[in-house]
Design a protein around this motif. Structure first.
Motif, mmCIF file in Angstrom:
data_model
loop_
_atom_site.group_PDB
_atom_site.id
_atom_site.type_symbol
_atom_site.label_atom_id
_atom_site.label_comp_id
_atom_site.label_asym_id
_atom_site.label_seq_id
_atom_site.Cartn_x
_atom_site.Cartn_y
_atom_site.Cartn_z
ATOM 1 N N SER A 16 0.845 -1.196 0.000
ATOM 2 C CA SER A 16 0.000 0.000 0.000
ATOM 3 C C SER A 16 0.881 1.247 0.000
ATOM 4 O O SER A 16 2.106 1.166 -0.064
ATOM 5 C CB SER A 16 -0.924 -0.011 1.226
ATOM 6 N N GLN B 29 -8.191 -2.973 4.767
ATOM 7 C CA GLN B 29 -9.257 -3.959 4.935
ATOM 8 C C GLN B 29 -8.793 -5.340 4.475
ATOM 9 O O GLN B 29 -9.161 -6.362 5.068
ATOM 10 C CB GLN B 29 -10.491 -3.525 4.135
ATOM 11 N N LYS C 94 -6.282 8.057 -0.033
ATOM 12 C CA LYS C 94 -6.624 7.429 1.237
ATOM 13 C C LYS C 94 -7.727 6.386 1.083
ATOM 14 O O LYS C 94 -7.750 5.377 1.804
ATOM 15 C CB LYS C 94 -7.040 8.489 2.258
ATOM 16 N N ALA C 95 -8.629 6.590 0.147
ATOM 17 C CA ALA C 95 -9.698 5.608 -0.075
ATOM 18 C C ALA C 95 -9.110 4.281 -0.548
ATOM 19 O O ALA C 95 -9.539 3.206 -0.107
ATOM 20 C CB ALA C 95 -10.702 6.144 -1.084
ATOM 21 N N GLU C 96 -8.127 4.353 -1.440
ATOM 22 C CA GLU C 96 -7.473 3.136 -1.906
ATOM 23 C C GLU C 96 -6.645 2.504 -0.780
ATOM 24 O O GLU C 96 -6.581 1.270 -0.660
ATOM 25 C CB GLU C 96 -6.574 3.438 -3.103
ATOM 26 N N SER C 97 -6.020 3.322 0.039
ATOM 27 C CA SER C 97 -5.255 2.817 1.168
ATOM 28 C C SER C 97 -6.163 2.059 2.144
ATOM 29 O O SER C 97 -5.775 1.017 2.677
ATOM 30 C CB SER C 97 -4.563 3.979 1.888
ATOM 31 N N TRP C 98 -7.367 2.567 2.353
ATOM 32 C CA TRP C 98 -8.309 1.902 3.258
ATOM 33 C C TRP C 98 -8.682 0.518 2.728
ATOM 34 O O TRP C 98 -8.827 -0.437 3.492
ATOM 35 C CB TRP C 98 -9.536 2.767 3.457
ATOM 36 N N LYS C 99 -8.803 0.372 1.411
ATOM 37 C CA LYS C 99 -9.077 -0.945 0.827
ATOM 38 C C LYS C 99 -7.940 -1.920 1.148
ATOM 39 O O LYS C 99 -8.173 -3.101 1.443
ATOM 40 C CB LYS C 99 -9.250 -0.832 -0.682
ATOM 41 N N ASP C 100 -6.706 -1.416 1.083
ATOM 42 C CA ASP C 100 -5.555 -2.264 1.400
ATOM 43 C C ASP C 100 -5.572 -2.680 2.871
ATOM 44 O O ASP C 100 -5.275 -3.836 3.202
ATOM 45 C CB ASP C 100 -4.256 -1.527 1.088
ATOM 46 N N MET D 220 -6.410 12.068 -1.810
ATOM 47 C CA MET D 220 -7.369 11.290 -2.584
ATOM 48 C C MET D 220 -7.030 9.797 -2.584
ATOM 49 O O MET D 220 -7.892 8.949 -2.817
ATOM 50 C CB MET D 220 -7.410 11.794 -4.021
ATOM 51 N N LEU E 111 0.330 9.703 1.289
ATOM 52 C CA LEU E 111 -1.076 10.001 1.552
ATOM 53 C C LEU E 111 -1.255 11.442 2.032
ATOM 54 O O LEU E 111 -2.289 12.060 1.770
ATOM 55 C CB LEU E 111 -1.630 9.031 2.592
#
Length: 259
Positions: free
Chosen positions: A230, A251, A243-249, A241, A236
């Protein structure tokens, strides 16, 4: 802030220049030119993850005296975590000649989650720990979001000291990757979070942009760990912007730890 760091009208000093280089490095841009043209549309060669059997040595030409093969670098590394961490701070470490202060890994020796970053940030030496300052505060919030903290994870960096402009020297990438894999084998984490392009390349042999989106089985001398790549917290901060992709990682990491 946008995708490219911006500065005020003050003179552009060396610290700001280094900050810009850091940002591009975290984004996966770690060189300006190459000696040979590259086919950017070609498929990326597959590099084995973890420890692979060495290729057989070629037979010597007739009339030449064969030389003994060099010992495997990983075999020369300390085989206990305490001894290994002491070695990382010693004059024998690859980064010992660099300017700055070496920082050791922190956290439990057998933590279920290990986090690997590229190198200490510029202010980490004064703070005495990896990931301090604004990036460290964001990192702490990221850990809290998945029910973890610095007390429950093992945090380490590919480089014990910060290299020039935050970029790992090309000539040491292979050696530092071997050291990182040895470190992972000593900790034996269930899950591994790789933050930033350099950490992804060291462990997975893959650029961050190609490594994100799924888990990777990493082989090491003590078994296997599930790795997720990630964005580094400093990236970040410059590009919220993402951060949304980072949150998927994050999870995905939680899912791997519960599996």
């Amino acid at each position: 802030m946008g995708a490219i760091p911006t500065f005020d009208s003050a003179p552009f000093d060396s610290a700001q220049a280094a900050s810009v280089l850091d940002w591009w490095h975290d984004a996966g841009v770690d060189l300006l030119v190459e000696d040979e043209p590259r086919d950017w549309m070609a498929a990326e060669p597959v590099r084995p993850i973890g420890f692979a059997a060495p290729a057989p040595a070629p037979l010597p030409a007739p009339g030449l005296v064969p030389t003994l093969p060099a010992a495997a670098p990983a075999a020369l590394l300390p085989d206990t975590l305490d001894a290994f961490l002491a070695w990382r701070l010693s004059d024998a470490a690859p980064e010992a000649a660099w300017d700055g202060i070496s920082l050791t890994a922190t956290g439990p020796a057998e933590a279920p989650l290990m986090v690997l970053v590229d190198c200490p940030d510029r202010d980490d030496g004064e703070a005495g720990q990896i990931l301090s300052g604004a990036a460290g505060r964001l990192f702490d919030r990221m850990l809290a979001a998945i029910g973890q903290s610095r007390e429950t994870i093992h945090l380490a960096s590919v480089c014990a000291r910060r290299p020039l402009a935050g970029r790992t020297p090309a000539g040491l990438e292979t050696r530092l990757a071997e050291i990182s894999l040895h470190h992972i084998g000593l900790v034996r984490p269930r899950s591994l979070l790789l933050l930033g392009n350099a950490a992804s390349r060291a462990v997975l042999g893959t650029e961050l942009t190609g490594a994100r989106g799924h888990s990777h089985a990493v082989d090491h001398k003590s078994g296997k760990s599930q790795a997720v790549a990630s964005f580094h917290p400093r990236f970040l901060i410059e590009k919220p912007m993402a951060k949304a992709e980072s949150w998927k990682d994050l999870q995905r990491i939680m899912g791997d730890m519960r599996a």
